[in-house]
Design a protein around this motif. Sequence first.
Motif, PDB file in Angstrom:
ATOM      1  N   SER A 163       0.830  -1.204   0.000  1.00 49.34           N
ATOM      2  CA  SER A 163       0.000   0.000   0.000  1.00 49.34           C
ATOM      3  C   SER A 163       0.865   1.255   0.000  1.00 49.34           C
ATOM      4  O   SER A 163       0.588   2.220  -0.732  1.00 49.34           O
ATOM      5  N   THR A 167       1.038   3.740  -3.260  1.00 55.56           N
ATOM      6  CA  THR A 167       0.608   5.112  -3.002  1.00 55.56           C
ATOM      7  C   THR A 167       1.726   6.090  -3.336  1.00 55.56           C
ATOM      8  O   THR A 167       1.473   7.187  -3.861  1.00 55.56           O
ATOM      9  N   MET A 179      -3.075   0.293  -8.311  1.00 53.70           N
ATOM     10  CA  MET A 179      -3.931   0.573  -7.166  1.00 53.70           C
ATOM     11  C   MET A 179      -5.239  -0.206  -7.267  1.00 53.70           C
ATOM     12  O   MET A 179      -5.752  -0.713  -6.258  1.00 53.70           O
ATOM     13  N   LEU A 182      -4.498  -3.685  -6.258  1.00 52.26           N
ATOM     14  CA  LEU A 182      -4.303  -3.772  -4.813  1.00 52.26           C
ATOM     15  C   LEU A 182      -5.643  -3.756  -4.079  1.00 52.26           C
ATOM     16  O   LEU A 182      -5.859  -4.547  -3.149  1.00 52.26           O
ATOM     17  N   PHE A 186      -7.265  -6.520  -1.588  1.00 51.50           N
ATOM     18  CA  PHE A 186      -7.794  -6.268  -0.241  1.00 51.50           C
ATOM     19  C   PHE A 186      -9.179  -6.893  -0.078  1.00 51.50           C
ATOM     20  O   PHE A 186      -9.494  -7.465   0.969  1.00 51.50           O
ATOM     21  N   ALA A 213      -3.249  -1.317   5.765  1.00 52.16           N
ATOM     22  CA  ALA A 213      -3.127  -1.204   4.312  1.00 52.16           C
ATOM     23  C   ALA A 213      -4.280  -0.404   3.718  1.00 52.16           C
ATOM     24  O   ALA A 213      -4.074   0.447   2.846  1.00 52.16           O
ATOM     25  N   TYR A 216      -3.751   3.275   4.663  1.00 53.60           N
ATOM     26  CA  TYR A 216      -2.619   3.893   3.969  1.00 53.60           C
ATOM     27  C   TYR A 216      -2.921   4.174   2.502  1.00 53.60           C
ATOM     28  O   TYR A 216      -2.340   5.104   1.918  1.00 53.60           O
ATOM     29  N   HIS A 217      -3.798   3.416   1.876  1.00 52.54           N
ATOM     30  CA  HIS A 217      -4.026   3.620   0.439  1.00 52.54           C
ATOM     31  C   HIS A 217      -4.680   4.979   0.173  1.00 52.54           C
ATOM     32  O   HIS A 217      -4.657   5.454  -0.969  1.00 52.54           O
TER      33      HIS A 217
END
Length: 731
Positions: A163, A167, A179, A182, A186, A213, A216-217
């Motif tokens: 993440s 980012t 992204m 990702l 998740f 995670a 943070y994204h």
Amino acid sequence: MSTHVEQKRPGRLGGTHLSLTVGFLTTGICLVALTFFPVTNPLLSIARIGLGLLYLGLLPGYVLLRLFDAKFTPLQSAIYGVGVSLVYDVAVALAVNFLLRAVGVSRPLDPIPIVTVLVASVFVLYFVALRRGSSALLRPSIVPLSGRELRAAMLFVPLPIASVIITYVTNSSGPTPLMIVLLCLFSLVPVVQSAEIVPERVRPLSIYCISVAVLYHTTLVSPHLWGWDIHAEYHSARLIQQAGFFDLSVTTETIPLLIITLLSGLFSNITQLPLVTVFKGIYPLLFSILPLSIYYLSLRQFESDLVAVIAPFVPMFFYGFFKVIPDKQAFGELYLLLFLTAALDTKLRVRHRHILSTTFIVGLVLSHYAVSLIAIALLVGTQFVFAFGSITNLLPNRRKSNLVRFRTLAFLVVCWLVWFSIAADGITVQRVETTLYTSISHIVGGYSSNRTGAGYATRSYRSAYWIVYVLLSAAAVGFVGTGILKTLIEFLQKNSPTTHQDYAILSVGVFGLLCSSVFVTFSLGFDRILNIALVIIAPFAVYGLLSITETLDDWLSRLHSPLRIRPAAPQIFAVFLALLFVFSSGAAFAIGNEDVPRYGIALSDDVDWPTYPENEVAATRWLDSNREPSRSVGVLNRRKYIDSRDGLLVGEIQYRHDIEPIFPQFAVVKNDTYLYVSSRPLWKERGDGFESLRQTTFYRATNDNMSKIYSSRTSEIYVVDAGDYSNESTQ
């Protein structure tokens, strides 16, 4: 996680505990040394950050828990340890602040005095624990992870790292398809959890990693803070940090929220990280204890591993979890949940439950005034229903927990009234009174805000993706409602689905609050109340789906069908959560080439969420350093309450209620003002996009009377004198 504890006589140090004592002393002395003799070496700077996080975020609570002389599981140590540590940090800081100020120290919250006292106090607590015979509990021998457990852990530990990396790529070169990949990854985590292939001891770690995670994204997107209230909180934290002490008389509405304002300054001073980095990088690590608390509370109350392991994803995958940087409401939710968890934790002795509950009540009050008031209302309702049910014999039993003890409610009420009456000259109490009066007036007058549940439901949506998203969100609330309804039915049958019926009663009250927010939200907004509700009653969503599948199986059995849905219920709910997250995160919109939600800053640059490039931040800092105190700071704004994009950023250098609102449709300036204007100052009143200063009535009337004193690629600052320029040329 299983532990084996070896008992020793009080005051004696065995070899294992001697090494732990040496480690304690070494880390503490190193932190003090790095504070007294700051260095620029990158490795030593990283060491200072790590030691600072350890001594602020975990060690105080860990040692204090060991003073109980009781066994704590690693999960209990993590959630209670962090919660206690943050309250302890604030208590130590307040003591240092007022005691050193009394003897003439002008900056008691600077790194050297606060680190010295903090480390010394942790040392004292540690040796007190040794003297009391808790040495065997200070270092439980943890059974190492097996090969299977280690492999499972390695599936989740990389998620926060990925993440951060993706980012960073987004910040450097714009949104990337990585992204989307990702986010889809998740979404699969609850599906993996529901398949029961993750070993039991790894489940808490997996929940914590996915929480960090997910946060943070978004929190790490853009180089600066973004959101709403976070800018006002930053302003208060900056005031404390710049002054070097906390002053009770400073009248900003967020300064009494010490878990956010004072504590962030402590982390910044001790680790030498900027305040922005603390909010964007450190606070998500602390806030991620919340899903762990949901897991533990669900496990204790429903005694079901599947309910417990899926429940944390209900609030975690709702957009309110990650659409703002964790701030006052987020930590209010955390401490409310910690209070409930400790009050209902039968694995603790009664005295220890009282102590932890009291500690977390203090943390709740110091985090958010509104969540504290909601807690008071919920406890009043729970105690009333419990008393009525006991008298009428409607309850399954009369066993009490801390939730229905009057002294718990009384302590919360007294804490709230005392603290918010003395801090910031009682401005919070005045604001609450105004909000209550306004809310009652709206109810009586039939006024409905577009932030109510009804307001959200009646909005027009631009595509089928939005309709699916709304239906998924409504289904999540529906599952919760089904679980609450099933609970009420169980009550009528003298049963309770939860270990403590008090929790079930309180959860019914929480759902009632959520239903009331369809029409009135008390200035919070339906989505914010939904956040609070999902945190407290998340396991009831899983319980609701289980109830639905049981009913369907009953119907199928009556039809003599061999099909059974109940065994697959956890997997069905996990798939539902995966779909919910794919839509709530905006990934589904990005995949379909649709406009992502406004908060989808990780997926698109073309959104009107209030993020700020570095040159806009630099312009406001230049203004802060070069302005004359006699002049106001103004921004384009459509109403007296500052809520424009520029206004949020300027709120970091000027108390937002002192910012001069410049109405774009008028040509009046009340005070001599510095007008800060960016290329995207405020949202258009109608349509998409941002207003342009040069297209406003204000600019056409005052252009000849404004002097530009600062200009960059995205920002301008003007000097304009007070006056009514309505009669000036509007060419």
